[in-house]
Design an enzyme around this catalytic site. Sequence first.
Site, PDB file in Angstrom:
ATOM      1  N   HIS A 280       0.841  -1.201   0.000  1.00  0.00           N
ATOM      2  CA  HIS A 280       0.000   0.000   0.000  1.00  0.00           C
ATOM      3  C   HIS A 280       0.874   1.248   0.000  1.00  0.00           C
ATOM      4  O   HIS A 280       1.919   1.318   0.645  1.00  0.00           O
ATOM      5  CB  HIS A 280      -1.009  -0.017   1.146  1.00  0.00           C
ATOM      6  N   ASP A 292       5.667   2.732   7.030  1.00  0.00           N
ATOM      7  CA  ASP A 292       4.301   2.249   6.804  1.00  0.00           C
ATOM      8  C   ASP A 292       3.564   3.143   5.818  1.00  0.00           C
ATOM      9  O   ASP A 292       2.902   4.085   6.214  1.00  0.00           O
ATOM     10  CB  ASP A 292       3.558   2.208   8.140  1.00  0.00           C
ATOM     11  N   GLU A 331      -5.423   1.682   2.048  1.00  0.00           N
ATOM     12  CA  GLU A 331      -5.254   0.547   2.946  1.00  0.00           C
ATOM     13  C   GLU A 331      -5.534   0.961   4.378  1.00  0.00           C
ATOM     14  O   GLU A 331      -6.143   0.218   5.147  1.00  0.00           O
ATOM     15  CB  GLU A 331      -3.825  -0.005   2.810  1.00  0.00           C
ATOM     16  N   GLU A 332      -5.077   2.165   4.728  1.00  0.00           N
ATOM     17  CA  GLU A 332      -5.228   2.638   6.096  1.00  0.00           C
ATOM     18  C   GLU A 332      -6.682   2.926   6.466  1.00  0.00           C
ATOM     19  O   GLU A 332      -7.011   3.090   7.632  1.00  0.00           O
ATOM     20  CB  GLU A 332      -4.376   3.897   6.322  1.00  0.00           C
ATOM     21  N   ASP A 360       4.356  -5.105   3.596  1.00  0.00           N
ATOM     22  CA  ASP A 360       3.796  -3.968   4.332  1.00  0.00           C
ATOM     23  C   ASP A 360       4.625  -3.756   5.592  1.00  0.00           C
ATOM     24  O   ASP A 360       4.584  -4.575   6.506  1.00  0.00           O
ATOM     25  CB  ASP A 360       2.336  -4.270   4.689  1.00  0.00           C
ATOM     26  N   HIS A 460       2.157   4.954  12.816  1.00  0.00           N
ATOM     27  CA  HIS A 460       1.028   5.862  12.618  1.00  0.00           C
ATOM     28  C   HIS A 460       1.260   7.222  13.272  1.00  0.00           C
ATOM     29  O   HIS A 460       0.312   7.864  13.748  1.00  0.00           O
ATOM     30  CB  HIS A 460      -0.279   5.244  13.129  1.00  0.00           C
TER      31      HIS A 460
END
Length: 497
Positions: A280, A292, A331-332, A360, A460
């Site tokens: 992603h 990420d 994706e998130e 990922d 994140h």
Amino acid sequence: MRAIRHRRRSIPALAALAAAAVAAPVLLTATPAAAHPREGRLAKELVEEVTARGAYRHLAKFQQIADANGGNRAAGTPGHAASAAYVHDTLKKAGYQVSYQDFDIYEAHTKTEKTFVFGGAEGAGGRELATAAFTFTKSTPAGGLAAPLALARVDETPGCTADDYRAGAFTGKIALVKRGACTFVEKQRAAAAAGAVGVIVYNHSGTTPVRGGFSSPEEGIIPSAGITLADGEALAAAAARGEVSVRLDLDQEHEKKTTRNVIAETRGGRSDRVVTVGAHLDSVPEGPGINDNGSGSAGLLEVALKLADEGADKKGKGPANKVRFAWWSAEELGLLGSEHYVAQLSEKQKKDIALYLNFDMIASPNPVQFVYDGDDSDKTGAGAGPAGSAQIEALINGFLDKKGKPHEGSDFDGRSDYGPFIANGIPAGGTFTGAEGIKTAEQAKRHGGTAGAPYDPNYHGAGDDLKNLDLKAFDTNLDVIAHAVGTYAESLRSPGK
């Protein structure tokens, strides 16, 4: 890698779909290398040519894009659009057949998120609770929704099934449900089916409210929010002594946007034996997303470019099997890009995909080398992947063993883009190096790093940038991608070790 709160399907549901789906037409088999003299040539060349230094330039570009676009590359933002254009244009110059795949997403803007306890047993009323509106929740009426609480049963699957809601006890009330075991969508649907007009989910650990959510506004059928473990347990205890009433006040707007996947494939190779490789490209809004999942995206891009150098861009001169690279968006937000892609495939197109490889987060700063547990040898979580997944795991494990790299299994827990593929019976595998999970002392002894700390302490967050990567782990996983792509591009009957 998306947070658990956005999981769209439970793992049992994925397993049921996979069992019902028609598997890929050519199942992977593990056979002696001597039986296939061509095997290994392309894989060896790609492993030699793909380097962390080469892939790092793509990471630097993603960081530059984020810096120029508000600090992130989230789906539906200029930062993601620029990232997609960079990948698209780079691959087009290399000779690939490249296309965009547009689809709609929604963005949630929360204006009000409050829970006020105003009636009930002694000590229960007169309090406002820390509250987090679920992403894509339905809003309450202006001024809030006032109703008594009803307690869903707390068991191994709290609030997940109809029998957790006593018949007639939830009509017109707000359900109080403990977090865990199933998706927030499933908890909400079960509560609504029992007659609840709203749902409050309390945490199973920590001191913060549950930050849950759904994948789209359509999934938000009743007002839904999260509170802390302590507040949830206090409300449950008070409601057990007598009626407790709350006012849930949620106001959330949902903005429609368009985002896009990037799909690139070799011009040559058998189109009925497609080797699909994905990562992603979107970040979360809170940061640039360099681990990420800039790491997986950069890894795929560098391998694709080196594969093109080997003639994969020229029809008739490339590998035996068509290789398709995919950079997913959203994706998130709940695997939306990969789900959209798989959903629009015909049954024949699904059957033509021989396998799916997913990468990922492959450069976590406190890494563990995880390999997806295709054969369920770890006996945890979701179970084995579709037939052929065990052979993918064996191929990756065998390669890491030969390089002397320690590794361990990781469950198909539904948190990344393999989900829609295994749900349709397509063999899957891949690697990652850990997200918010905590490294154990045993893992630190085997893999190095710091025990008791997250695999990626910047997960994140704004700190997920170029300064916070493990480039040795990145290099190892680039070799894994190169080896797997090179092997399966030549033959699906690849040696497991």
